[in-house]
Design an enzyme around this catalytic site. Structure first.
Site, PDB file in Angstrom:
ATOM      1  N   ASN A   1      -0.480  96.647 -22.257  1.00 32.81           N
ATOM      2  CA  ASN A   1      -1.338  97.253 -23.254  1.00 32.81           C
ATOM      3  C   ASN A   1      -1.563  98.594 -23.129  1.00 32.81           C
ATOM      4  OD1 ASN A   1      -1.886  94.310 -23.211  1.00 32.81           O
ATOM      5  ND2 ASN A   1      -2.624  94.869 -24.923  1.00 32.81           N
TER       6      ASN A   1
ATOM      7  N   ILE B   1      -3.788 103.480 -25.367  1.00 31.02           N
ATOM      8  CA  ILE B   1      -4.236 102.028 -25.143  1.00 31.02           C
ATOM      9  C   ILE B   1      -4.280 101.234 -26.292  1.00 31.02           C
ATOM     10  CG2 ILE B   1      -6.142 100.498 -24.156  1.00 31.02           C
ATOM     11  CD1 ILE B   1      -6.790 102.944 -22.411  1.00 31.02           C
ATOM     12  N   CYS B   2      -3.718 100.055 -26.193  1.00 36.87           N
ATOM     13  CA  CYS B   2      -3.717  99.052 -27.289  1.00 36.87           C
ATOM     14  C   CYS B   2      -4.732  98.059 -26.992  1.00 36.87           C
ATOM     15  CB  CYS B   2      -2.199  98.402 -27.214  1.00 36.87           C
ATOM     16  SG  CYS B   2      -2.092  97.352 -28.550  1.00 36.87           S
ATOM     17  N   LEU B   3      -5.800  98.320 -27.699  1.00 33.86           N
ATOM     18  CA  LEU B   3      -7.105  97.465 -27.500  1.00 33.86           C
ATOM     19  C   LEU B   3      -7.894  97.379 -28.807  1.00 33.86           C
ATOM     20  CD1 LEU B   3      -8.681  95.797 -25.516  1.00 33.86           C
ATOM     21  CD2 LEU B   3     -10.036  97.930 -24.793  1.00 33.86           C
TER      22      LEU B   3
ATOM     23  N   TRP C   1       1.111  96.908 -26.516  1.00 32.30           N
ATOM     24  CA  TRP C   1       1.679  98.292 -26.975  1.00 32.30           C
ATOM     25  C   TRP C   1       3.069  98.461 -26.281  1.00 32.30           C
ATOM     26  CZ3 TRP C   1      -1.020 102.431 -29.322  1.00 32.30           C
ATOM     27  CH2 TRP C   1      -0.241 103.530 -29.096  1.00 32.30           C
TER      28      TRP C   1
END
Length: 169
Positions: free
Chosen positions: A103, A110-112, A153
């Site tokens: 992620n 950042i993939c959040l 991600w």
């Protein structure tokens, strides 16, 4: 020509006034939220919040040292920047520590969901969210739950982790 110049000057003044208002709103929200966030983090041994400047509280660093899981014992530093449009717009966060995580991209992106203004799921940013939720999401989702999710991600890292998590770390 004079009328156009006057209208442009009026627009510049409107934009300046709008930004001053947004910054004032952000500062008021930060005064409340940072107190709550600092208290929350004080109760956790794994997170520490620092500010590069006492006068610019909208720029901060969050350092996380996970106590369990795959990244246990590591120290990971994140830069958090709260834009003038906050709380309408989410804070921007970048991982400053190089990490191999499904992620987190190589450049620290950042993939959040909570950090996305337009999220397909129900977990995206909303004006009712706050910095404490962001801080909790980091320690919870990036270092515990996200490792089990299918939304990553870095797609190839996500596949590698799901196929053979023992080799991943």
């Amino acid at each position: 020509m004079l009328n156009l110049k006057a209208r442009l000057n009026g627009k510049v003044d409107e934009d300046r006034q709008y930004m001053q208002t947004r910054v004032a709103v952000r500062e008021r929200l930060l005064a409340q939220e940072l107190h709550e966030l600092e208290q929350t983090l004080r109760n956790q041994n794994q997170c520490r919040l620092t500010f590069p400047s006492t006068s610019e509280r909208h720029e901060m660093y969050l350092t996380i040292t996970p106590q369990e899981g795959y990244y246990r014992g590591g120290t990971f530093k994140f830069h958090i920047s709260v834009p003038p449009e906050y709380n309408i717009v989410p804070p921007t966060v970048k991982c400053l520590t190089r990490i191999w995580h499904p992620n987190i991209a190589e450049d620290g992106a950042i993939c959040l969901s909570i950090l996305r203004q337009n999220s397909l799921d129900a977990f995206g940013w909303r004006p009712t969210r706050n910095l404490s939720e962001v801080g909790n999401s980091f320690s919870l989702f990036l270092f515990k739950i996200a490792m089990q999710l299918y939304f990553t991600w870095n797609f190839s890292d996500g596949i590698l982790f799901r196929q053979n998590s023992d080799v991943y770390i």
